[in-house]
Each structure stands twice: as structure tokens, then as C-alpha cells.
Design an enzyme around this catalytic site. Sequence first.
Site, PDB file in Angstrom:
ATOM      1  CE  LYS A 131      -0.620 -10.495  23.337  1.00 49.10           C
ATOM      2  NZ  LYS A 131      -0.089 -11.846  23.336  1.00 49.10           N
ATOM      3  CE  LYS A 229       1.293 -17.799  26.964  1.00 51.67           C
ATOM      4  NZ  LYS A 229       2.375 -16.880  26.663  1.00 51.67           N
TER       5      LYS A 229
HETATM    6 MG    MG Z   1       3.470 -14.016  23.559  1.00 49.97          MG
END
Ligand code: MG
Length: 331
Positions: A131, A229
Site C-alpha cells: 500500500k 472481491k
Molecule cells: Mg485495493
Amino acid sequence: MIQLFYSPYELKPLESPNALSAATKPRSGALLKVEWSEGLRGYADLHPWPELGDSPLEDQLLEVRKGRISSQIEQSIWLARRDAELRKVQKNIFDEGDTVRNNFLLADYRSLKPGYLDEVKSEGFSTVKMKVGRNLKEELEALTLIAAAKMRIRLDFNAVGSWQIFERFMSQVPPSVRPLIEYVEDPFPYEEKAWAEARKLIPIALDNQYHRVPWDTLSVKSFDVLVLKPAKMDVEKTMQRALALKTKVTVTNYMDHPVGSVHALGIAMELKRKWGDLMLDCGCLTHRLFQMNSFSAEMNIQGPYLKRFKGSGVGFDKLLETQPWQPLTLS
Ligand code: MG
């Protein structure tokens, strides 16, 4: 007719899971048990991320009591049905589909001490996901270390930045590191033309900006990879979009409970068998971000792979049976 039950849980983060949430606050979610009138019973996870725009857990449960099912709960029920059908015939989710490798999620680049990546690599990982968007200078240094270990890199800005931040970041990535970047996820809030420009610099993946895409009116290709997802997205519809746009697909879990991780991996394995190379390595091993609990302790992790473990469906039979279930009465 279905009957819903829930059992709240907390996951305790070890480090800040992304650029948007505070470091140590426990994360709330609920396990769901779904019973169908034909004697089927299945389990799934419900793990909202209000920081990413989801309706909070309590609100979603309250809405069910009023007879309204959120799209996230709808998706959980769909996954619970898959689990129920496997349980009925005492099959394990690992009996269906092909093995899929996971990326290594680097929660905190400050853990990149000498030798750290060598160890990760020797476990069998080949791709590191990081990230970014908090401290570009330090992140660039971390990137260089990952590249030095000859590992592939996935970056995720979580759409918190801007074109300017992304462009500045990319211009500072050393030319030797660039080919190792598999893709950059959600570089900044979705805007078709700006993303089309961004993918001239590096392959771009669409993840949390999925709901901002005007699917019916797309005129230029604005991303190369679709992050699927299953906890949030209709699997069939997403695959059709990926096929129509000729993008690759990465399946990930929702940084959720181990029950959610195994469900996501089950989808990844099934899609891998069906679509082969269209499917990239997945990202379903996020349990390491949280303190171990009785569920994650049962998972059979071997480096980048989650391997078959005991039980039917998504497993955890004993643990799931003995949760303190509370009925979610439909009024
Ligand atoms: Mg992401």
C-alpha cells in the site's frame, strides 16, 4: 425461505492495514449462518469497511431486521449458499478448482530489514503487494529493496492520491525497478481519461473505484486488471466485464475474517480452472495483518499457498457450529 443468524467478532490489527484507517483500532465484523428450508446450511463472513464507503455493520444488520438486505449481505448469502452445497455432499472447497498462488502483502515497509525479503522469497512468494500514498520518499526506498530481491511488485494507492502525486511517484521510480511493477491499483479517484493516461505509464488495476466506472459508456481502455472481491462483487458479472474489456483478473479477499479469505480463495481456484491465464496470482492471505485467532490458527498455510484443511465447505466445522449465533429476525 431463509433464516439468518449472526455472530459478531473483532479482528485486532497488528499494523495499520491501509492508508485510510487508524493503526490499532479493532475491526468489527460478523459471521453469518444461513439456513434454507430445504435443509441446507452454510456460512459466510460480513466485514464492512466504512472507511471505504460500506454501510457500518450495525446499520446493515438493522436493515435486515427491517426486511432490507444490503448488497454486501446479499453477496455473503450467495457465498454461504456455495458453502452449504459443498457441506451437504461433504465436499471441501479445495476439492473444486486449481491451486492459485497468493501475493505477499507487505503491511509495513518499515519491516523491510536486511534478510526479510530473502526469507519471504524462500517461502515461495514471488510478488509483493504494498500500500502506498503515505510517505512517497520512504515508499520509493522500499520499492528499490523489493526490486533488489528480484520480486514482482503490486502497488495500491487506494485512490487517496491525485494524478499529480501518482505522476510524481512514477517519475521517481528508477528505470530498473519499473519492469518489476506488475500493476498500480487505484492510482487516484476513477476518471476514464485520466486513468487512460495513467496506464501509458504503468499497467493499472481497478479495485475500490469499481463502482465509479460507467460500464455501459466506456470509450477508451482505462485499466488492465480487474480486482475481483467476491465479498463485494457479483462474480459472474465482473468476469463478463473483464472478458469484454480484455483485462486480467486478480481475486482478493476483503481484509476480512479467515472465513472470508477461504471463500475468496475458493472463487479464485474455481475461476483459475475455468479461465487459466486470465487469472493472475490472487491476494487472499491477509490474516497475517491481524492477531491470530482460533480460525486463522486452523488454516493450512504453506508459503504463498493456502492448502486443503479439514472440514466441509470452507472448513472450520467445529468452530462454526459452536459460535454464539443470534437470530436475525426478519420482521
Ligand atoms: Mg485495493
